[in-house]
Design a protein around this motif. Structure first.
Motif, PDB file in Angstrom:
ATOM      1  N   LYS A   1       1.328  -0.573  -0.148  1.00  0.00           N
ATOM      2  CA  LYS A   1       0.176  -0.413   0.193  1.00  0.00           C
ATOM      3  C   LYS A   1       0.740   1.488   0.026  1.00  0.00           C
ATOM      4  CE  LYS A   1      -3.750   2.518   0.650  1.00  0.00           C
ATOM      5  NZ  LYS A   1      -2.342   3.462  -0.685  1.00  0.00           N
ATOM      6  N   GLY A   2       1.010   2.016  -1.158  1.00  0.00           N
ATOM      7  CA  GLY A   2       1.287   3.487  -1.056  1.00  0.00           C
ATOM      8  C   GLY A   2       0.720   4.650  -0.501  1.00  0.00           C
ATOM      9  N   GLY A   3       0.739   5.664  -0.650  1.00  0.00           N
ATOM     10  CA  GLY A   3      -0.133   6.734  -0.933  1.00  0.00           C
ATOM     11  C   GLY A   3       0.647   8.038  -0.462  1.00  0.00           C
ATOM     12  N   ILE A   4       0.494   9.092   0.050  1.00  0.00           N
ATOM     13  CA  ILE A   4       1.321  10.260   0.387  1.00  0.00           C
ATOM     14  C   ILE A   4       2.272   9.975   1.716  1.00  0.00           C
ATOM     15  CG2 ILE A   4       1.054  12.710   1.393  1.00  0.00           C
ATOM     16  CD1 ILE A   4      -0.921  11.967  -1.139  1.00  0.00           C
ATOM     17  N   GLY A   5       3.778  10.792   0.754  1.00  0.00           N
ATOM     18  CA  GLY A   5       4.958  10.096   1.828  1.00  0.00           C
ATOM     19  C   GLY A   5       5.299  12.151   2.286  1.00  0.00           C
ATOM     20  N   THR A   6       6.225  11.995   3.134  1.00  0.00           N
ATOM     21  CA  THR A   6       6.858  13.499   3.370  1.00  0.00           C
ATOM     22  C   THR A   6       8.228  13.305   4.039  1.00  0.00           C
ATOM     23  OG1 THR A   6       6.844  16.221   3.493  1.00  0.00           O
ATOM     24  CG2 THR A   6       5.406  14.717   5.218  1.00  0.00           C
ATOM     25  N   ALA A   7       8.718  14.518   3.910  1.00  0.00           N
ATOM     26  CA  ALA A   7      10.027  14.499   4.421  1.00  0.00           C
ATOM     27  C   ALA A   7      10.592  15.824   4.513  1.00  0.00           C
ATOM     28  CB  ALA A   7      10.715  13.432   4.326  1.00  0.00           C
ATOM     29  N   SER A   8      11.651  15.936   5.308  1.00  0.00           N
ATOM     30  CA  SER A   8      12.567  17.552   5.078  1.00  0.00           C
ATOM     31  C   SER A   8      13.838  17.447   5.107  1.00  0.00           C
ATOM     32  CB  SER A   8      12.025  18.799   6.087  1.00  0.00           C
ATOM     33  OG  SER A   8      11.930  18.281   7.547  1.00  0.00           O
ATOM     34  N   ARG A   9      15.097  18.017   5.700  1.00  0.00           N
ATOM     35  CA  ARG A   9      16.417  18.224   5.604  1.00  0.00           C
ATOM     36  C   ARG A   9      16.592  20.386   5.247  1.00  0.00           C
ATOM     37  NH1 ARG A   9      15.483  13.171   5.878  1.00  0.00           N
ATOM     38  NH2 ARG A   9      16.655  11.853   5.616  1.00  0.00           N
ATOM     39  N   VAL A  10      17.031  20.240   6.295  1.00  0.00           N
ATOM     40  CA  VAL A  10      18.089  21.116   6.935  1.00  0.00           C
ATOM     41  C   VAL A  10      19.292  21.441   6.157  1.00  0.00           C
ATOM     42  CG1 VAL A  10      18.417  22.887   8.021  1.00  0.00           C
ATOM     43  CG2 VAL A  10      16.694  21.920   8.186  1.00  0.00           C
ATOM     44  N   VAL A  11      19.951  22.491   5.037  1.00  0.00           N
ATOM     45  CA  VAL A  11      20.938  22.842   4.300  1.00  0.00           C
ATOM     46  C   VAL A  11      21.572  23.366   5.558  1.00  0.00           C
ATOM     47  CG1 VAL A  11      19.919  22.026   1.921  1.00  0.00           C
ATOM     48  CG2 VAL A  11      20.588  24.902   2.894  1.00  0.00           C
TER      49      VAL A  11
ATOM     50  N   CYS B   1       5.512   7.455   3.949  1.00  0.00           N
ATOM     51  CA  CYS B   1       4.409   6.639   2.972  1.00  0.00           C
ATOM     52  C   CYS B   1       4.216   5.370   3.393  1.00  0.00           C
ATOM     53  CB  CYS B   1       4.185   7.229   1.470  1.00  0.00           C
ATOM     54  SG  CYS B   1       3.106   5.794   0.607  1.00  0.00           S
ATOM     55  N   LEU B   2       5.192   4.678   3.557  1.00  0.00           N
ATOM     56  CA  LEU B   2       4.891   3.184   3.011  1.00  0.00           C
ATOM     57  C   LEU B   2       4.425   2.355   4.669  1.00  0.00           C
ATOM     58  CD1 LEU B   2       7.962   1.508   0.724  1.00  0.00           C
ATOM     59  CD2 LEU B   2       5.265   1.228   0.357  1.00  0.00           C
ATOM     60  N   PHE B   3       5.179   3.275   5.594  1.00  0.00           N
ATOM     61  CA  PHE B   3       5.558   2.240   7.004  1.00  0.00           C
ATOM     62  C   PHE B   3       3.882   3.060   7.681  1.00  0.00           C
ATOM     63  CE2 PHE B   3      10.485   2.749   7.362  1.00  0.00           C
ATOM     64  CZ  PHE B   3      10.756   1.924   7.637  1.00  0.00           C
TER      65      PHE B   3
ATOM     66  N   GLU C   1      -1.733  -4.713   0.404  1.00  0.00           N
ATOM     67  CA  GLU C   1      -1.406  -4.812   1.526  1.00  0.00           C
ATOM     68  C   GLU C   1      -0.363  -4.097   2.260  1.00  0.00           C
ATOM     69  OE1 GLU C   1      -1.798  -7.733   3.948  1.00  0.00           O
ATOM     70  OE2 GLU C   1      -3.407  -8.436   1.955  1.00  0.00           O
ATOM     71  N   GLY C   2      -0.205  -3.898   3.420  1.00  0.00           N
ATOM     72  CA  GLY C   2       0.133  -2.386   4.255  1.00  0.00           C
ATOM     73  C   GLY C   2       1.372  -3.554   4.343  1.00  0.00           C
ATOM     74  N   LEU C   3       3.072  -2.495   4.260  1.00  0.00           N
ATOM     75  CA  LEU C   3       4.156  -2.649   4.725  1.00  0.00           C
ATOM     76  C   LEU C   3       4.123  -3.418   6.035  1.00  0.00           C
ATOM     77  CD1 LEU C   3       7.104  -3.255   3.493  1.00  0.00           C
ATOM     78  CD2 LEU C   3       7.744  -1.009   4.467  1.00  0.00           C
ATOM     79  N   PRO C   4       4.840  -4.731   6.106  1.00  0.00           N
ATOM     80  CA  PRO C   4       4.539  -5.473   7.503  1.00  0.00           C
ATOM     81  C   PRO C   4       6.537  -5.199   7.741  1.00  0.00           C
ATOM     82  CG  PRO C   4       5.284  -7.315   5.904  1.00  0.00           C
ATOM     83  CD  PRO C   4       5.167  -5.609   5.266  1.00  0.00           C
ATOM     84  N   VAL C   5       6.311  -4.458   9.049  1.00  0.00           N
ATOM     85  CA  VAL C   5       6.821  -3.243   9.593  1.00  0.00           C
ATOM     86  C   VAL C   5       7.382  -3.942  10.524  1.00  0.00           C
ATOM     87  CG1 VAL C   5       8.114  -0.769  11.365  1.00  0.00           C
ATOM     88  CG2 VAL C   5       5.648  -1.210   9.241  1.00  0.00           C
ATOM     89  N   ASP C   6       6.814  -5.250  11.850  1.00  0.00           N
ATOM     90  CA  ASP C   6       7.704  -6.170  12.364  1.00  0.00           C
ATOM     91  C   ASP C   6       9.009  -7.009  11.505  1.00  0.00           C
ATOM     92  OD1 ASP C   6       5.703  -6.986  11.042  1.00  0.00           O
ATOM     93  OD2 ASP C   6       5.506  -8.466  12.447  1.00  0.00           O
ATOM     94  N   GLN C   7       8.356  -6.870  10.396  1.00  0.00           N
ATOM     95  CA  GLN C   7       9.153  -8.190   9.995  1.00  0.00           C
ATOM     96  C   GLN C   7      10.362  -6.903   8.404  1.00  0.00           C
ATOM     97  OE1 GLN C   7       7.484 -11.355   6.771  1.00  0.00           O
ATOM     98  NE2 GLN C   7       4.919 -11.006   7.885  1.00  0.00           N
ATOM     99  N   VAL C   8      10.553  -5.919   8.876  1.00  0.00           N
ATOM    100  CA  VAL C   8      11.232  -5.193   7.873  1.00  0.00           C
ATOM    101  C   VAL C   8      12.277  -4.655   9.068  1.00  0.00           C
ATOM    102  CG1 VAL C   8      11.443  -2.847   7.084  1.00  0.00           C
ATOM    103  CG2 VAL C   8       9.861  -4.486   6.155  1.00  0.00           C
ATOM    104  N   ILE C   9      11.698  -4.419  10.298  1.00  0.00           N
ATOM    105  CA  ILE C   9      13.195  -4.081  11.080  1.00  0.00           C
ATOM    106  C   ILE C   9      14.003  -5.128  11.215  1.00  0.00           C
ATOM    107  CG2 ILE C   9      13.527  -3.053  13.312  1.00  0.00           C
ATOM    108  CD1 ILE C   9      11.449  -1.003  10.804  1.00  0.00           C
ATOM    109  N   PRO C  10      14.179  -6.412  11.108  1.00  0.00           N
ATOM    110  CA  PRO C  10      15.622  -6.939  11.605  1.00  0.00           C
ATOM    111  C   PRO C  10      15.776  -7.127  10.921  1.00  0.00           C
ATOM    112  CG  PRO C  10      13.131  -8.508  12.646  1.00  0.00           C
ATOM    113  CD  PRO C  10      12.893  -6.706  11.707  1.00  0.00           C
ATOM    114  N   LEU C  11      15.187  -7.104   8.670  1.00  0.00           N
ATOM    115  CA  LEU C  11      15.837  -6.573   7.529  1.00  0.00           C
ATOM    116  C   LEU C  11      17.245  -6.071   7.908  1.00  0.00           C
ATOM    117  CD1 LEU C  11      13.870  -8.296   5.461  1.00  0.00           C
ATOM    118  CD2 LEU C  11      14.826  -9.453   6.627  1.00  0.00           C
TER     119      LEU C  11
END
Length: 354
Positions: free
Chosen positions: A187-197, A326-328, A342-352
């Protein structure tokens, strides 16, 4: 829902802003209107709707005070109204509206009406061409009936204005225009992030992610899509398209904005995008630091040459992180005909990642 930073995932070397979102850019707002409906299929009803509208408002009155802007296209199987005029003039004169493919006309009409009601000069002194971009959510949403209304566009625009100065990131994942989108097999959708230079300026990214294949999903350099135990799990078909909006408060001219926009493709590539044949990767960048009243030129000095390098890095890092956020954030969504992302299975992703 957790975000990449909450899970200890570090992308790049530049720091994030306070909210880790495009709202860190002064004056910028984000609003969503989610359309979630379960009715009989046409002609008895409007069918299953998993769609909506998202608005990114750069603040102020863009008609009276246009914003330096530029764009780039990685693969052009998509649509963004106002893109050509922004490229030609190097200016954005409206907020940016995101929606699904077959709702674009409705959102464009509503944007013209709403903005004209606010600004008497629109249609009198000059016309506007609102920036409206789309991705295809028809895997989850019934697209044979127009699902979005003027009221939905008005609600998203009002929410964007109300979010300015927020101390937390806007909603992500299956919300607004991202409600029916799929990304890299999940499942995708909206995601956002920022950076300070290092100059102290902020670069914010908001994207609508609807692209890629599960086997190519890459998180922080790890081939997560190939490592996840996914036998027997349903998968969304390879999706196409991603709209990326970049906004910074730095003094960057239209040519510089175009160069910033182009770097969004590098951020997508780091997550597994290969820009499919039928995919529309369209990027728009705005810089409020050279904003001036209509018909005048800003007195600020535009950043040039190697001064832009930190901003390029910021766009790449923030784009990559926005996809992960977005994925999380996106849960499993069941849509039309029982189609499931399907939503990303975060509990399986983190150990990887460890």
């Amino acid at each position: 829902m957790p975000r990449a930073a909450d899970l200890g995932i570090t992308i790049g070397t530049l720091p994030s802003g306070p909210t880790g979102s495009i709202l860190d850019v002064p004056g910028v707002g984000v609003g969503h209107a989610t359309v979630w409906r379960d009715e009989p299929s046409p002609p008895l009803g409007r069918g299953v709707a998993r769609t909506g509208v998202t608005v990114i408002d750069p603040g102020g009155n863009p008609f009276r005070s246009p914003i330096p802007a530029g764009g780039a296209v990685l693969n052009g199987a998509g649509e963004c109204t106002g893109f050509l005029s922004a490229q030609e003039w190097g200016l954005a004169e409206t907020p940016i509206f995101l929606t699904s493919t077959m709702q674009l006309g409705r959102v464009y009409d509503a944007a013209c009406e709403l903005l004209a009601e606010e600004e008497p000069g629109i249609g009198d002194e000059d016309v506007i061409i609102p920036i409206v971009a789309e991705c295809d959510d028809s895997f989850l949403s019934e697209s044979r009936r127009m699902q979005v209304t003027r009221d939905d566009v008005a609600a998203a625009l009002a929410a964007a204005r109300a979010s300015v100065g927020s101390t937390s990131a806007p909603a992500e994942g299956a919300v607004g225009s991202g409600t029916g989108m799929s990304c890299l097999g999940f499942k995708g959708g909206i995601g956002t992030a920022s950076r300070v230079v290092p100059t102290g300026h902020t670069v914010g990214v908001l994207l609508m992610a609807n692209y890629g294949e599960r086997e190519r999903l890459t998180i922080a350099g790890r081939p997560v899509g190939r490592l996840l135990p996914l036998a027997g799990q349903p998968t969304a078909p390879p999706a196409g398209s991603c709209i990326v909006v970049v906004i910074t408060d730095a003094p960057i001219d239209a040519a510089g904005c175009q160069r910033l926009a182009r770097r969004a493709g590098l951020g997508l590539a780091r997550t597994g995008s290969t820009a499919h044949h039928a995919s529309g990767e369209i990027f728009v960048a705005l810089a409020t630091g050279l904003r001036a009243e209509r018909g005048t030129v800003s007195a600020a000095v535009a950043l040039q040459g190697r001064e832009l390098d930190p901003f390029f890095a910021a766009v790449v890092e923030a784009t990559e992180e926005a996809v992960l956020n977005c994925l999380f954030a996106a849960p499993t969504v069941v849509g039309r005909s029982g189609n499931t992302a399907e939503g990303l299975p975060v509990d399986q992703v983190i150990p990887l990642l460890r």
